[in-house]
Design an enzyme around this catalytic site. Structure first.
Site, short mmCIF file in Angstrom:
data_model
loop_
_atom_site.label_atom_id
_atom_site.label_comp_id
_atom_site.label_asym_id
_atom_site.label_seq_id
_atom_site.Cartn_x
_atom_site.Cartn_y
_atom_site.Cartn_z
CG ASP A 42 22.87 -46.43 -24.29
OD1 ASP A 42 22.08 -47.28 -24.73
OD2 ASP A 42 22.51 -45.27 -23.98
CE LYS A 101 19.15 -45.88 -24.00
NZ LYS A 101 19.80 -44.55 -24.05
CB CYS A 139 21.85 -44.04 -20.53
SG CYS A 139 21.73 -42.71 -21.78
#
Length: 201
Positions: free
Chosen positions: A12, A110, A155
């Protein structure tokens, strides 16, 4: 140093998680040069990308009377509410422009299911619904997952925990991560890694 059975998981590194973004992680952009250098030493790299519909249920804006960073209960358990971020096909959801890993073999999106958040690269937040990454890595014969990116205590943490739970040797390179650090969440991540046998480098 790194083997052909090792994979670098870059989590990310997107505009909304960097300074000026909608959910900026302090110093988030600082990881980009280090990750670029690190990736050159890996033959295999996978990138993840948070990819939310505009009406995602983890957004505080979808919960009247609630504010960002408060917690609410979802059918799958407690959920931190976030500012609207990483909305599909917006500049904020794009990978950071300076992230340069041309040999990355997979970009996994995601968080695209409106009803459930997805911190981990391996499972949605119900800890049951798989993204398919575990099967992909197994089928390709990888044995070790090395995690870097944003954010260290969300994450990255959940991805590392799930990689370990799925039986992969797992390492987190903390210098190539940055944390949000909500109510001690960075230290909680470090403790979790120690408890689970995840190497923190």
């Amino acid at each position: 140093m790194w083997k052909d059975t090792d994979v670098l998981l870059v989590i990310d590194v997107q505009n909304d998680f960097c300074p000026g973004g909608r959910l900026a992680v302090p110093g988030g952009n600082e990881v980009v040069p280090l990750i670029n250098r690190l990736a050159k030493s890996f033959r295999h790299v996978v990138l993840t990308q948070d990819w939310h519909p505009a009406e995602h249920k983890s957004f505080a804006s979808r919960h009247p009377g609630k504010s960002a960073f408060e917690t609410t209960m979802m059918p799958y358990g407690p959920q931190t509410l976030w500012p609207d971020h990483c909305i599909q096909d917006t500049p904020g959801a794009a990978l950071h422009a300076d992230l340069h890993i041309p040999h990355a073999e997979l970009i996994l999106r995601k968080g695209f299911r409106e009803e459930i958040d997805s911190y981990s690269a391996f499972f949605e937040n119900d800890h049951k619904t798989p993204t398919g990454l575990g099967g992909y890595l197994r089928e390709r014969g990888f044995e070790k997952v090395v995690c870097v990116g944003l954010a260290f205590d969300f994450c990255v943490r959940f991805s590392a925990e799930d990689a370990r739970m799925l039986g992969f040797d797992t390492e987190v390179i903390e210098a190539a991560c940055r944390a949000i650090d909500l109510q001690g969440s960075a230290d909680q991540a470090r403790k979790s890694f120690a408890d689970r046998g995840i190497v923190l480098a």
